[in-house]
Scaffold this motif. Structure first.
Motif, PDB file in Angstrom:
ATOM      1  N   ALA A 138       0.862  -1.185   0.000  1.00 18.07           N
ATOM      2  CA  ALA A 138       0.000   0.000   0.000  1.00 18.07           C
ATOM      3  C   ALA A 138       0.892   1.226   0.000  1.00 18.07           C
ATOM      4  O   ALA A 138       1.982   1.207   0.582  1.00 18.07           O
ATOM      5  N   THR A 139       0.438   2.291  -0.651  1.00 17.23           N
ATOM      6  CA  THR A 139       1.299   3.459  -0.855  1.00 17.23           C
ATOM      7  C   THR A 139       0.520   4.740  -0.636  1.00 17.23           C
ATOM      8  O   THR A 139      -0.620   4.877  -1.089  1.00 17.23           O
ATOM      9  N   VAL A 140       1.174   5.707   0.044  1.00 16.96           N
ATOM     10  CA  VAL A 140       0.590   7.033   0.260  1.00 16.96           C
ATOM     11  C   VAL A 140       1.578   8.091  -0.211  1.00 16.96           C
ATOM     12  O   VAL A 140       2.768   8.029   0.110  1.00 16.96           O
ATOM     13  N   GLY A 141       1.087   9.074  -0.967  1.00 19.47           N
ATOM     14  CA  GLY A 141       1.909  10.191  -1.400  1.00 19.47           C
ATOM     15  C   GLY A 141       1.299  11.511  -0.958  1.00 19.47           C
ATOM     16  O   GLY A 141       0.110  11.753  -1.175  1.00 19.47           O
ATOM     17  N   TYR A 142       2.104  12.345  -0.324  1.00 17.29           N
ATOM     18  CA  TYR A 142       1.691  13.690   0.060  1.00 17.29           C
ATOM     19  C   TYR A 142       2.274  14.689  -0.929  1.00 17.29           C
ATOM     20  O   TYR A 142       3.496  14.732  -1.124  1.00 17.29           O
ATOM     21  N   TYR A 143       1.405  15.500  -1.530  1.00 14.64           N
ATOM     22  CA  TYR A 143       1.779  16.577  -2.456  1.00 14.64           C
ATOM     23  C   TYR A 143       2.970  16.210  -3.350  1.00 14.64           C
ATOM     24  O   TYR A 143       3.973  16.920  -3.422  1.00 14.64           O
ATOM     25  N   GLY A 144       2.802  15.079  -4.039  1.00 10.92           N
ATOM     26  CA  GLY A 144       3.831  14.632  -4.974  1.00 10.92           C
ATOM     27  C   GLY A 144       3.918  15.555  -6.185  1.00 10.92           C
ATOM     28  O   GLY A 144       2.903  16.031  -6.695  1.00 10.92           O
ATOM     29  N   ALA A 166      -2.447  19.170  -2.269  1.00  8.88           N
ATOM     30  CA  ALA A 166      -2.585  20.512  -1.694  1.00  8.88           C
ATOM     31  C   ALA A 166      -3.187  21.444  -2.752  1.00  8.88           C
ATOM     32  O   ALA A 166      -2.599  21.650  -3.810  1.00  8.88           O
ATOM     33  N   GLY A 167      -4.357  21.984  -2.464  1.00 12.06           N
ATOM     34  CA  GLY A 167      -5.091  22.760  -3.458  1.00 12.06           C
ATOM     35  C   GLY A 167      -4.384  24.006  -3.939  1.00 12.06           C
ATOM     36  O   GLY A 167      -4.564  24.431  -5.083  1.00 12.06           O
ATOM     37  N   ALA A 168      -3.565  24.621  -3.068  1.00 10.97           N
ATOM     38  CA  ALA A 168      -2.839  25.839  -3.440  1.00 10.97           C
ATOM     39  C   ALA A 168      -1.339  25.573  -3.549  1.00 10.97           C
ATOM     40  O   ALA A 168      -0.514  26.453  -3.276  1.00 10.97           O
ATOM     41  N   ASP A 169      -0.994  24.368  -3.977  1.00  8.92           N
ATOM     42  CA  ASP A 169       0.412  23.962  -4.109  1.00  8.92           C
ATOM     43  C   ASP A 169       1.060  24.735  -5.252  1.00  8.92           C
ATOM     44  O   ASP A 169       0.655  24.617  -6.407  1.00  8.92           O
ATOM     45  N   HIS A 170       2.089  25.525  -4.918  1.00 10.16           N
ATOM     46  CA  HIS A 170       2.739  26.329  -5.963  1.00 10.16           C
ATOM     47  C   HIS A 170       3.678  25.498  -6.829  1.00 10.16           C
ATOM     48  O   HIS A 170       4.182  25.992  -7.832  1.00 10.16           O
ATOM     49  N   PHE A 171       3.892  24.228  -6.468  1.00  9.17           N
ATOM     50  CA  PHE A 171       4.659  23.313  -7.318  1.00  9.17           C
ATOM     51  C   PHE A 171       3.745  22.422  -8.167  1.00  9.17           C
ATOM     52  O   PHE A 171       4.197  21.838  -9.148  1.00  9.17           O
ATOM     53  N   VAL A 172       2.511  22.275  -7.721  1.00  7.57           N
ATOM     54  CA  VAL A 172       1.537  21.431  -8.427  1.00  7.57           C
ATOM     55  C   VAL A 172       0.314  22.298  -8.701  1.00  7.57           C
ATOM     56  O   VAL A 172      -0.616  22.364  -7.897  1.00  7.57           O
ATOM     57  N   THR A 173       0.340  22.984  -9.824  1.00  6.15           N
ATOM     58  CA  THR A 173      -0.654  24.012 -10.142  1.00  6.15           C
ATOM     59  C   THR A 173      -2.011  23.380 -10.498  1.00  6.15           C
ATOM     60  O   THR A 173      -2.099  22.173 -10.749  1.00  6.15           O
ATOM     61  N   PRO A 174      -3.091  24.176 -10.516  1.00  5.92           N
ATOM     62  CA  PRO A 174      -4.426  23.613 -10.751  1.00  5.92           C
ATOM     63  C   PRO A 174      -4.545  22.775 -12.020  1.00  5.92           C
ATOM     64  O   PRO A 174      -5.269  21.768 -12.024  1.00  5.92           O
ATOM     65  N   LYS A 189      -7.795   1.284  -7.786  1.00  5.92           N
ATOM     66  CA  LYS A 189      -6.867   1.152  -6.659  1.00  5.92           C
ATOM     67  C   LYS A 189      -6.433   2.504  -6.070  1.00  5.92           C
ATOM     68  O   LYS A 189      -5.698   2.524  -5.083  1.00  5.92           O
ATOM     69  N   VAL A 190      -6.855   3.613  -6.668  1.00  5.48           N
ATOM     70  CA  VAL A 190      -6.324   4.931  -6.286  1.00  5.48           C
ATOM     71  C   VAL A 190      -7.417   5.809  -5.682  1.00  5.48           C
ATOM     72  O   VAL A 190      -8.524   5.893  -6.219  1.00  5.48           O
ATOM     73  N   THR A 191      -7.090   6.459  -4.571  1.00  5.92           N
ATOM     74  CA  THR A 191      -7.969   7.436  -3.933  1.00  5.92           C
ATOM     75  C   THR A 191      -7.221   8.766  -3.833  1.00  5.92           C
ATOM     76  O   THR A 191      -6.069   8.802  -3.381  1.00  5.92           O
ATOM     77  N   LEU A 192      -7.864   9.849  -4.255  1.00  2.39           N
ATOM     78  CA  LEU A 192      -7.276  11.183  -4.175  1.00  2.39           C
ATOM     79  C   LEU A 192      -8.076  12.029  -3.180  1.00  2.39           C
ATOM     80  O   LEU A 192      -9.312  12.028  -3.205  1.00  2.39           O
ATOM     81  N   HIS A 193      -7.366  12.745  -2.319  1.00  2.00           N
ATOM     82  CA  HIS A 193      -7.995  13.705  -1.406  1.00  2.00           C
ATOM     83  C   HIS A 193      -7.423  15.093  -1.680  1.00  2.00           C
ATOM     84  O   HIS A 193      -6.201  15.262  -1.758  1.00  2.00           O
ATOM     85  N   ASP A 194      -8.303  16.067  -1.808  1.00  2.90           N
ATOM     86  CA  ASP A 194      -7.896  17.456  -2.033  1.00  2.90           C
ATOM     87  C   ASP A 194      -7.991  18.248  -0.734  1.00  2.90           C
ATOM     88  O   ASP A 194      -8.904  18.040   0.075  1.00  2.90           O
ATOM     89  N   TYR A 195      -7.060  19.195  -0.580  1.00  4.98           N
ATOM     90  CA  TYR A 195      -7.024  20.062   0.592  1.00  4.98           C
ATOM     91  C   TYR A 195      -7.030  21.513   0.094  1.00  4.98           C
ATOM     92  O   TYR A 195      -5.976  22.124  -0.106  1.00  4.98           O
ATOM     93  N   PRO A 196      -8.235  22.076  -0.136  1.00  6.01           N
ATOM     94  CA  PRO A 196      -8.340  23.418  -0.722  1.00  6.01           C
ATOM     95  C   PRO A 196      -7.617  24.473   0.121  1.00  6.01           C
ATOM     96  O   PRO A 196      -7.717  24.476   1.358  1.00  6.01           O
ATOM     97  N   GLY A 197      -6.889  25.328  -0.568  1.00  3.28           N
ATOM     98  CA  GLY A 197      -6.200  26.422   0.107  1.00  3.28           C
ATOM     99  C   GLY A 197      -4.903  26.060   0.777  1.00  3.28           C
ATOM    100  O   GLY A 197      -4.193  26.945   1.274  1.00  3.28           O
ATOM    101  N   GLU A 198      -4.571  24.782   0.799  1.00  2.00           N
ATOM    102  CA  GLU A 198      -3.327  24.358   1.468  1.00  2.00           C
ATOM    103  C   GLU A 198      -2.167  24.368   0.480  1.00  2.00           C
ATOM    104  O   GLU A 198      -2.328  24.064  -0.693  1.00  2.00           O
ATOM    105  N   ASP A 199      -0.977  24.707   1.003  1.00  4.65           N
ATOM    106  CA  ASP A 199       0.208  24.787   0.157  1.00  4.65           C
ATOM    107  C   ASP A 199       1.073  23.543   0.334  1.00  4.65           C
ATOM    108  O   ASP A 199       0.883  22.745   1.256  1.00  4.65           O
ATOM    109  N   ARG A 209       5.970  25.530   7.316  1.00  2.59           N
ATOM    110  CA  ARG A 209       5.074  25.022   6.281  1.00  2.59           C
ATOM    111  C   ARG A 209       3.858  24.297   6.844  1.00  2.59           C
ATOM    112  O   ARG A 209       2.850  24.160   6.161  1.00  2.59           O
ATOM    113  N   ARG A 210       3.940  23.824   8.070  1.00  3.42           N
ATOM    114  CA  ARG A 210       2.872  22.985   8.632  1.00  3.42           C
ATOM    115  C   ARG A 210       1.566  23.758   8.770  1.00  3.42           C
ATOM    116  O   ARG A 210       1.537  24.898   9.237  1.00  3.42           O
TER     117      ARG A 210
END
Length: 231
Positions: A138-144, A166-174, A189-199, A209-210
């Motif tokens: 099983a694998t988890v990725g944070y703001y890849g 992260a919804g406002a990720d300046h490395f991963v744009t909309p 097999k994949v689940t995505l969760h969005d965090y609006p406004g988070e960088d 950054r936390r």
């Protein structure tokens, strides 16, 4: 404690921070570093997994460049150093080393024990690559970063994957986030969760950054995911 793991290509060995639970482990978690190396924040994540009953291992993936890199993202000079290391880093070799770490973790478990992988930032990208190229359970990725460029590998995902965006990720744009959803929302097999406004970096253990509420929510989802799929 730090253990040594032999590289699969015979080029040497690398260190990995190891945190062990009290009693028999319920499984193992390989923690994949950010661009800042196996720093205190990554070691704390291992300690926290151990407190939950898992054996946790964080391999030093920059060892081929310089062993023991541990940088503070809140120090501008060290942040720039981290970018430099990232630009020199061979991601394919990194996956080989992660696979060696998975094997090392599995060897410390009872027969049939499962190994999960969780990565952050650069590690979030490497986590996705690990899901497509290794036998992690099983694998988890944070703001890849740059996962949109890896979607051609999604057919190889055989075990559950959870991605935090992260919804406002300046490395991963909309537009990149939209490509991730378009490419992965229908993957069984994949689940995505969005965090609006988070960088980017919102779940870092320490530093500027936390973002506390979002970090806690993402980490609760990750803990539930591993409890279901690892043990």
């Amino acid at each position: 404690m730090t253990i040594q793991i032999d590289a699969s290509d015979g080029s040497g060995s690398f260190g990995a921070y190891l945190a062990e639970p009290e009693g028999a482990p319920r499984g193992a978690i390989v923690v994949i570093q950010e661009i800042f190396g196996v720093n205190p924040g990554i070691r704390k994540k291992c300690d926290d997994w151990a407190a939950k009953g898992y054996l946790a291992l964080a391999p030093d993936l920059f060892w081929r460049l310089e062993p023991g890199i541990a940088l503070d993202p809140d120090v501008p000079e060290e942040f720039q150093q981290a970018l430099g290391w990232m630009n020199q880093f061979d991601q394919n070799k990194g996956i080989e080393d992660i696979e060696s770490a998975i094997r090392a973790a599995r060897a410390k478990l009872p027969a049939g024990g499962k190994v999960g992988v969780v990565g952050y930032c650069l590690g979030g990208r490497l986590a996705f690559m690990t899901a497509t190229r290794t036998d992690t359970n099983a694998t988890v990725g944070y703001y890849g970063v740059g996962i949109d460029n890896l979607l051609g590998e999604k057919h190889a995902i055989a075990h559950p994957v959870l991605l935090h965006i992260a919804g406002a990720d300046h490395f991963v744009t909309p537009d990149i986030q939209a490509k991730m959803h378009a490419g992965l929302d229908d993957h069984p097999k994949v689940t995505l969760h969005d965090y609006p406004g988070e960088d980017h970096g919102f779940a870092a253990e320490m530093g500027k950054r936390r973002s506390e509420a979002a970090a806690q929510l993402a980490d609760e989802r990750t803990a539930a995911f591993f409890a279901e799929h690892i043990g």
